[in-house]
Design a protein around this motif. Structure first.
Motif, short mmCIF file in Angstrom:
data_model
loop_
_atom_site.label_atom_id
_atom_site.label_comp_id
_atom_site.label_asym_id
_atom_site.label_seq_id
_atom_site.Cartn_x
_atom_site.Cartn_y
_atom_site.Cartn_z
N GLY A 86 0.81 -1.22 0.00
CA GLY A 86 0.00 0.00 0.00
C GLY A 86 0.83 1.26 0.00
N GLU A 87 2.15 1.10 0.08
CA GLU A 87 3.03 2.28 0.11
C GLU A 87 4.14 2.14 -0.92
N ALA B 246 -2.05 -7.83 1.66
CA ALA B 246 -2.27 -6.44 1.22
C ALA B 246 -3.32 -5.77 2.11
N THR C 95 -6.38 -3.57 3.61
CA THR C 95 -7.67 -3.11 3.06
C THR C 95 -8.35 -2.22 4.11
N THR D 11 -4.99 6.61 -2.78
CA THR D 11 -3.68 6.06 -2.39
C THR D 11 -3.91 4.95 -1.37
N GLY D 12 -2.84 4.18 -1.10
CA GLY D 12 -2.92 3.14 -0.08
C GLY D 12 -3.34 1.79 -0.64
N GLY D 13 -3.54 0.83 0.27
CA GLY D 13 -3.77 -0.57 -0.09
C GLY D 13 -4.94 -0.78 -1.04
N ASN E 114 -4.35 0.50 -4.51
CA ASN E 114 -3.42 -0.37 -5.23
C ASN E 114 -4.09 -1.66 -5.70
#
Ligand code: AMP
Length: 326
Positions: A190-191, A219, A221, A232-234, A237
């Protein structure tokens, strides 16, 4: 004929970031009749960050196998190992005479690497972009299929080409990046981006379905519902992966669910794992065939180095003459 050059460091198995950001572009360009494609394993670049010398040979071989498995075709592309074409390092030295120390020290990519490996502050790391310029320009390549993270390095290549042309009246092209739709593959954490050096961030081309599921399970959530789709984030992605491996329609479906009755991440991850594995399976099967035929792979590597050295030798001779050396 215009030339294309790309390479991947030998830091282990290729991951989805390498595949989508670089290899897919390499595959697309090798099919074009107006281009000559050269693809290398960048083993010298591997030495710029800490590595295991006992593993290096194996890792180099693995990149060649991943290349061939992914569809790079020795009948269409020259596949070679960087250190087997020593002309690269000679041109690199000549190029280093037109590059200022300050320019290299202020590159964001150099600063990032130093942050990541505080004890690896070597001249080789600083010089990485200059060697990369030599890798590309020794073939006078004008097109470079690489991920977006390489853009600052390509800018350095263009500057070197311009300077050399200005001072020594050479005819280097100013190489540009060939971008794919996966030019930036995010990390599963996520980053940041998917990267070999960040555990939990990547899926390898050789991963089986179970491993892919396990990696996706890690990952991050959220609750699955919200007023706005995360950018942005998990979750952002995961949606990007759905778009890349399933399709944009599927992504839109999940986005609608997010804004209404909610996404069930267990289902999303299950479907995504299947979709990724489906894309990787033919690559894995092809890899097995090459693994069973080491002599053929040896032949491809040897022939690749011979072809590359011929072109590289001609350029080097020309540049040395223009610089007053011969
Ligand atoms: P490296 O492993 O740093 O040698 O990278 C090899 C190639 O893969 C380069 O063209 C990179 O730009 C590309 N690449 C690596 N990671 C990613 C990523 N997360 N997304 C897109 N391209 C990537």
């Amino acid at each position: 004929m215009k030339r294309v050059l790309s390479g991947i460091r030998a830091t282990g198995r290729l991951h989805l970031g390498n595949y989508l950001g670089a290899v897919l572009g390499m595959l697309e360009l090798q099919e074009r009749n107006d281009l000559e494609t050269l693809y290398m394993v960048a083993d010298l670049h591997t030495l710029t960050t800490p590595y295991d010398k006992n593993e290096l040979k194996n890792n180099v071989r693995n990149v060649v196998l991943d290349y061939l498995a992914a569809g790079l075709d020795p009948l269409k592309s020259t596949i070679f190992i960087q250190s087997q074409v020593p002309e690269h390092t000679e041109l690199f030295y000549l190029f280093s005479t037109v590059v200022s120390l300050a320019r290299m020290m202020h590159l964001p990519t150099y600063k990032d690497k130093l942050k990541q490996y505080p004890n690896a502050s070597t001249v080789a790391l600083l010089n990485y972009p200059v060697l990369m310029a030599a890798d590309i320009l020794i073939y006078k390549a004008s097109l470079v299929p690489v991920g977006i993270d390489q853009e600052p390095h390509l800018e350095v290549s263009r500057e070197i080409a311009r300077k050399m042309n200005e001072i020594y009246k050479t005819d280097f092209p100013e190489p540009i990046r060939f971008a794919t739709k996966g030019e930036y593959v995010p990390s599963l954490t996520g980053e940041g981006k998917m990267s070999k050096s960040v555990e939990g961030s990547y899926i390898n081309l050789t991963d089986d379905l179970e491993t892919i599921k396990k990696r996706l399970a890690g990952a991050p959530t959220d609750s699955g519902v919200g007023k706005k789709i995360p950018e942005t984030g998990g979750v952002a992605n995961l949606l990007k992966f759905v778009e890349l491996f399933e399709d944009i329609e599927k992504r839109k479906k999940y986005e609608l669910s997010y804004l209404s009755d909610g996404i069930k991440y267990s289902e999303l991850k299950e479907e995504l794992a299947d979709a990724i594995y489906k894309k990787l399976l033919p690559i894995q099967e092809k890899r097995k065939q090459f693994e069973e035929d080491p002599r053929e792979v040896d032949g491809i590597i040897k022939e690749g180095a011979e072809k590359a050295r011929k072109i590289a030798g001609d350029t080097l001779k020309e540049i040395k003459e223009k610089m007053g050396l011969l």
